[in-house]
Enzyme design. Structure first.
Site, PDB file in Angstrom:
ATOM      1  N   HIS A   1       9.387  33.632  25.433  1.00  0.00           N
ATOM      2  CA  HIS A   1      10.635  34.184  25.971  1.00  0.00           C
ATOM      3  C   HIS A   1      10.306  35.472  26.717  1.00  0.00           C
ATOM      4  O   HIS A   1       9.154  35.919  26.744  1.00  0.00           O
ATOM      5  CB  HIS A   1      11.616  34.432  24.817  1.00  0.00           C
TER       6      HIS A   1
ATOM      7  N   ASP B   1      22.739  39.483  22.205  1.00  0.00           N
ATOM      8  CA  ASP B   1      23.579  38.394  21.718  1.00  0.00           C
ATOM      9  C   ASP B   1      23.068  37.817  20.403  1.00  0.00           C
ATOM     10  O   ASP B   1      23.691  36.923  19.826  1.00  0.00           O
ATOM     11  CB  ASP B   1      23.710  37.289  22.768  1.00  0.00           C
ATOM     12  N   HIS B   2      21.950  38.349  19.908  1.00  0.00           N
ATOM     13  CA  HIS B   2      21.395  37.875  18.640  1.00  0.00           C
ATOM     14  C   HIS B   2      21.421  38.923  17.533  1.00  0.00           C
ATOM     15  O   HIS B   2      21.120  38.583  16.387  1.00  0.00           O
ATOM     16  CB  HIS B   2      19.961  37.381  18.849  1.00  0.00           C
TER      17      HIS B   2
ATOM     18  N   HIS C   1      23.020  27.505  21.436  1.00  0.00           N
ATOM     19  CA  HIS C   1      22.779  28.492  22.501  1.00  0.00           C
ATOM     20  C   HIS C   1      23.124  27.871  23.866  1.00  0.00           C
ATOM     21  O   HIS C   1      22.309  27.794  24.777  1.00  0.00           O
ATOM     22  CB  HIS C   1      21.317  28.956  22.467  1.00  0.00           C
TER      23      HIS C   1
ATOM     24  N   HIS D   1      15.110  37.624  17.697  1.00  0.00           N
ATOM     25  CA  HIS D   1      14.597  38.512  18.744  1.00  0.00           C
ATOM     26  C   HIS D   1      15.665  39.534  19.098  1.00  0.00           C
ATOM     27  O   HIS D   1      16.833  39.403  18.702  1.00  0.00           O
ATOM     28  CB  HIS D   1      14.145  37.730  19.981  1.00  0.00           C
TER      29      HIS D   1
ATOM     30  N   ASP E   1      15.373  32.137  21.063  1.00  0.00           N
ATOM     31  CA  ASP E   1      15.267  31.740  22.465  1.00  0.00           C
ATOM     32  C   ASP E   1      13.814  31.385  22.790  1.00  0.00           C
ATOM     33  O   ASP E   1      12.884  32.090  22.401  1.00  0.00           O
ATOM     34  CB  ASP E   1      15.758  32.864  23.375  1.00  0.00           C
TER      35      ASP E   1
ATOM     36  N   HIS F   1      17.406  40.546  21.753  1.00  0.00           N
ATOM     37  CA  HIS F   1      18.418  40.486  22.796  1.00  0.00           C
ATOM     38  C   HIS F   1      19.778  40.617  22.126  1.00  0.00           C
ATOM     39  O   HIS F   1      20.005  40.058  21.039  1.00  0.00           O
ATOM     40  CB  HIS F   1      18.324  39.180  23.586  1.00  0.00           C
TER      41      HIS F   1
END
Length: 316
Positions: A139, A66-67, A268, A62, A209, A64
């Site tokens: 999410h 941090d990914h 995570h 996804h 997530d 976001h």
């Protein structure tokens, strides 16, 4: 199957954990696959034996940061390493806007073919060693899990039986594997009589997530391995003034026990759980194991795991 965790933190890096990235390798294969690519993933790779030159594909769960904020640097370094083999990136809608924009503004000329495939829930893809299906998660933005089914081995010969019956290894073995009957020194060898039972491929899910493990439903039933976020313990989550759509250790433990998942790796991990905090990753492990009675690990950066063909998961 071998899994190398390059980042296991939630949201932001900590002194102990970088943000999300996971490498997957298959037996007897010189390629590897990257799932998520948080900031500084390329730095993490430098501390492993994994080579960018052998990276076959990247899968983003996804959008976001941090990914996937580590993608531009990793792609640029691939060029600088003179690794010019084509690369395909799979990820949610928006990736085809983000990457070309970054590459254009920075005047980055990769020098190799980059293919970006924007995915949707239900999409399926096929690779040399496995097939992959995209599953939807719950999410705050569109988030996916990747269901990976290794190819079955269906052409395994009973070599011991063949030797006992007078046929030593030779090109004739290839004929039998292809289903062709043969005659050797006057004796007929019937292909089906020398084939072993198919070896079923391993099944794993690598999830992004997700606030509700149950959304994966029947895909979890007796799954060989689930890699899933476990951002908080229930106590910490309940005390948050603002609730985020993440899974608690309690919810994850209940779900995997219900579906008899054979092995679990939780990742995570919130920055609250650290060596110098009142909370540690062991708290997450303990809460999962209050419900889950099979094999459970909390992933740390650079942890390596091996999932054997008999479905045993070990840290290596």
């Amino acid at each position: 199957m071998r899994l190398t965790f390059l980042g296991t933190s939630a949201g932001k890096p900590t002194k102990e954990r970088n943000v999300s990235a996971l490498a997957l390798e298959f037996d007897q294969d010189n390629k590897w696959y990257l799932f998520d690519c948080g900031e500084a993933t390329q730095h993490q790779l430098l501390k492993t034996s994994l080579s960018i030159g052998k990276l076959a594909a990247i899968f983003i769960t996804h959008l976001h940061g941090d990914h996937y904020f580590g993608l531009p640097g990793l792609l640029s370094s691939k060029t600088l390493d003179k690794s010019l083999a084509p690369l395909t990136i799979y990820g949610p809608k928006g990736l085809n806007k983000f990457l070309p924009c970054i590459l254009d503004i920075s005047h980055e000329h990769l020098g190799y073919e980059l293919t970006i495939i924007e995915i949707e829930a239900g999409a399926s893809f096929h690779f040399d060693k496995f097939s992959l299906k995209v599953l939807p998660l719950v999410h705050s933005i569109e988030s996916f899990a990747y269901y990976i089914k290794e190819q079955d081995i269906t052409n395994k010969l009973d070599e011991e039986k063949l030797r006992n019956n007078g046929l030593e290894p030779s090109q004739l073995y290839g004929e039998l594997k292809r289903g062709n009957d043969i005659v050797f020194e006057g004796k007929e060898f019937i292909s089906r009589e020398y084939m072993l039972e198919p070896i079923k491929g391993r099944r794993i899910i690598i999830a992004g997530d997700n606030s509700d493990p149950e959304v994966l439903s029947s895909y979890l039933d007796k799954l060989d391995l689930l890699v899933h976020e476990s951002t908080y313990t229930q106590e910490v989550y309940d005390a948050l003034p603002t609730k985020f759509l993440h899974t608690t250790a309690k919810a994850l433990g209940l779900s995997v026990q219900k579906h008899q998942v054979k092995n679990l790796i939780a990742t995570h991990i919130s920055a609250r759980y650290s060596k110098n905090s009142d909370y540690t990753a062991q708290d997450i492990c303990d809460e999962i194991q209050n419900s889950y009675k099979n094999n459970c690990f909390i992933a740390n950066d650079f942890d390596r795991f091996y999932l054997s063909r008999d479905r045993e998961l070990t840290r290596i």
